[in-house]
Scaffold this active site. Structure first.
Site, PDB file in Angstrom:
ATOM      1  N   THR A 159      33.140   3.418  19.533  1.00  0.00           N
ATOM      2  CA  THR A 159      32.268   3.390  18.347  1.00  0.00           C
ATOM      3  C   THR A 159      32.433   4.679  17.541  1.00  0.00           C
ATOM      4  O   THR A 159      31.703   4.906  16.589  1.00  0.00           O
ATOM      5  CB  THR A 159      30.781   3.246  18.767  1.00  0.00           C
ATOM      6  OG1 THR A 159      30.500   4.135  19.837  1.00  0.00           O
ATOM      7  CG2 THR A 159      30.471   1.838  19.184  1.00  0.00           C
ATOM      8  N   GLU A 180      32.283  15.233  23.439  1.00  0.00           N
ATOM      9  CA  GLU A 180      30.951  15.293  22.821  1.00  0.00           C
ATOM     10  C   GLU A 180      30.489  16.722  22.520  1.00  0.00           C
ATOM     11  O   GLU A 180      29.724  16.938  21.571  1.00  0.00           O
ATOM     12  CB  GLU A 180      29.919  14.532  23.659  1.00  0.00           C
ATOM     13  CG  GLU A 180      30.112  13.028  23.660  1.00  0.00           C
ATOM     14  CD  GLU A 180      29.963  12.368  22.280  1.00  0.00           C
ATOM     15  OE1 GLU A 180      29.591  13.045  21.296  1.00  0.00           O
ATOM     16  OE2 GLU A 180      30.233  11.157  22.182  1.00  0.00           O
ATOM     17  N   HIS A 198      28.169  13.399   7.169  1.00  0.00           N
ATOM     18  CA  HIS A 198      29.016  12.894   8.243  1.00  0.00           C
ATOM     19  C   HIS A 198      30.507  13.106   7.933  1.00  0.00           C
ATOM     20  O   HIS A 198      31.304  13.379   8.849  1.00  0.00           O
ATOM     21  CB  HIS A 198      28.729  11.413   8.504  1.00  0.00           C
ATOM     22  CG  HIS A 198      29.352  10.924   9.769  1.00  0.00           C
ATOM     23  ND1 HIS A 198      30.461  10.117   9.798  1.00  0.00           N
ATOM     24  CD2 HIS A 198      29.033  11.193  11.074  1.00  0.00           C
ATOM     25  CE1 HIS A 198      30.802   9.892  11.058  1.00  0.00           C
ATOM     26  NE2 HIS A 198      29.946  10.526  11.841  1.00  0.00           N
ATOM     27  N   ASP A 212      35.235   8.687  23.514  1.00  0.00           N
ATOM     28  CA  ASP A 212      34.400   9.876  23.742  1.00  0.00           C
ATOM     29  C   ASP A 212      33.767   9.863  25.131  1.00  0.00           C
ATOM     30  O   ASP A 212      33.081   8.918  25.485  1.00  0.00           O
ATOM     31  CB  ASP A 212      33.318   9.950  22.670  1.00  0.00           C
ATOM     32  CG  ASP A 212      33.912  10.233  21.298  1.00  0.00           C
ATOM     33  OD1 ASP A 212      33.713   9.397  20.395  1.00  0.00           O
ATOM     34  OD2 ASP A 212      34.609  11.241  21.146  1.00  0.00           O
ATOM     35  N   ASN A 248      38.510  10.347  14.121  1.00  0.00           N
ATOM     36  CA  ASN A 248      38.350  11.134  15.356  1.00  0.00           C
ATOM     37  C   ASN A 248      39.394  10.730  16.395  1.00  0.00           C
ATOM     38  O   ASN A 248      39.881  11.567  17.158  1.00  0.00           O
ATOM     39  CB  ASN A 248      36.951  10.921  15.949  1.00  0.00           C
ATOM     40  CG  ASN A 248      35.842  11.376  15.026  1.00  0.00           C
ATOM     41  OD1 ASN A 248      36.082  12.164  14.103  1.00  0.00           O
ATOM     42  ND2 ASN A 248      34.639  10.875  15.233  1.00  0.00           N
ATOM     43  N   ASP A 250      37.570   3.307  26.354  1.00  0.00           N
ATOM     44  CA  ASP A 250      36.623   4.033  25.492  1.00  0.00           C
ATOM     45  C   ASP A 250      37.236   5.394  25.163  1.00  0.00           C
ATOM     46  O   ASP A 250      38.174   5.828  25.839  1.00  0.00           O
ATOM     47  CB  ASP A 250      35.307   4.179  26.270  1.00  0.00           C
ATOM     48  CG  ASP A 250      34.351   5.154  25.625  1.00  0.00           C
ATOM     49  OD1 ASP A 250      34.088   4.986  24.409  1.00  0.00           O
ATOM     50  OD2 ASP A 250      33.894   6.088  26.299  1.00  0.00           O
TER      51      ASP A 250
END
Ligand code: XBP
Ligand code: MG
Length: 225
Positions: A114, A12, A73, A5, A119, A3
């Site tokens: 996700t 975050e 966004h 973040d 990013n 994963d």
């Protein structure tokens, strides 16, 4: 299967700042504090999070079209990249070592997140150098699936590309959404507690640690991850 973040880096807080800067840029009267953002983090995906927040406003006092949300966004994503590329967001302890040891031993690595693909590029090019992609066999980002975590879609796509059954892999996650997504795809999960989810109940995880550095290097290398 890594994963991003919260797991690879404590990103975050940078996302939260980027969201708030985007709200300010577009003249929206919002600023998500840590407690609010912690609640909103249960919704995976930045656009989905914004939409969930809008729907939670009393009387739905502000209406934004999908086009507006996408523009908001996009600004947020550019702002996040600026923040991360400043070098202020480093990888968590043990992450770079794991990646390099896996590469040196021929253990295949996948990114399963996700978050938006941009990013990932911003975070890993800053922290692993311009050829960061050579460390990973598979990169599954938010754009690659229609259903984000806790749905298993991202893990299913990664397993299909790797050509491996979930039981032969290991997911490294930081959230209940991530645990649920990997478990539903049949992948055992190692949780590394992150700032926003450190007090969560991770029943069902194969193991829970505060940081990867707690694990001896030999823990890793009898399976792909
Ligand atoms: C975390 C997420 C993402 C980020 C924000 O993904 O759910 O939505 O919070 O990034 P993971 P975007 O833990 O799976 O890496 O605004 O690009 O969604
Ligand atoms: Mg995460």
């Amino acid at each position: 299967m890594l994963d991003v973040d919260g797991t690879m880096a404590e990103t975050e807080e940078f996302h939260r700042r980027a969201f708030n800067d985007a709200f300010g840029h577009l003249g929206l009267p919002w600023s998500w504090d840590i407690a609010t953002y912690g609640r909103l983090l249960r919704i995976a995906g930045g656009r989905e999070r914004i939409r969930h927040f809008l729907n939670s406003l009393p009387g739905r006092s502000v209406v934004l079209s999908d086009k507006d949300i996408n523009e908001l966004h996009r600004f947020k994503t550019r702002r996040y990249a600026d923040l991360v590329c400043s070098g202020a967001c480093e990888l968590r302890p043990g992450v770079a070592a794991l990646i390099h040891q896996a590469r040196d031993r021929g253990v295949r690595l996948a990114i399963v997140t996700t978050t938006s693909r941009d990013n990932i590029v911003a975070l890993l090019s800053r922290n692993l150098g311009p050829d960061w992609k050579r460390n990973f066999d598979v990169i599954v980002a938010g754009e690659d699936v229609s259903k984000k975590k806790p749905e298993p879609d991202a893990y299913i796509v990664a397993l299909g590309t790797l050509g491996l059954p979930g039981a032969t892999c290991l997911a490294i996650e930081d959230s209940r959404n991530g645990l649920a997504a990997a478990a539903a795809a049949g992948v055992p999960v190692l949780i590394t507690r992150s700032l926003y989810f450190r007090d969560e109940d991770f029943t069902g995880a194969a193991a829970v640690v505060d940081h990867l550095v707690e694990l001896h290097p030999e823990f890793w290398f009898d399976q792909d991850c």
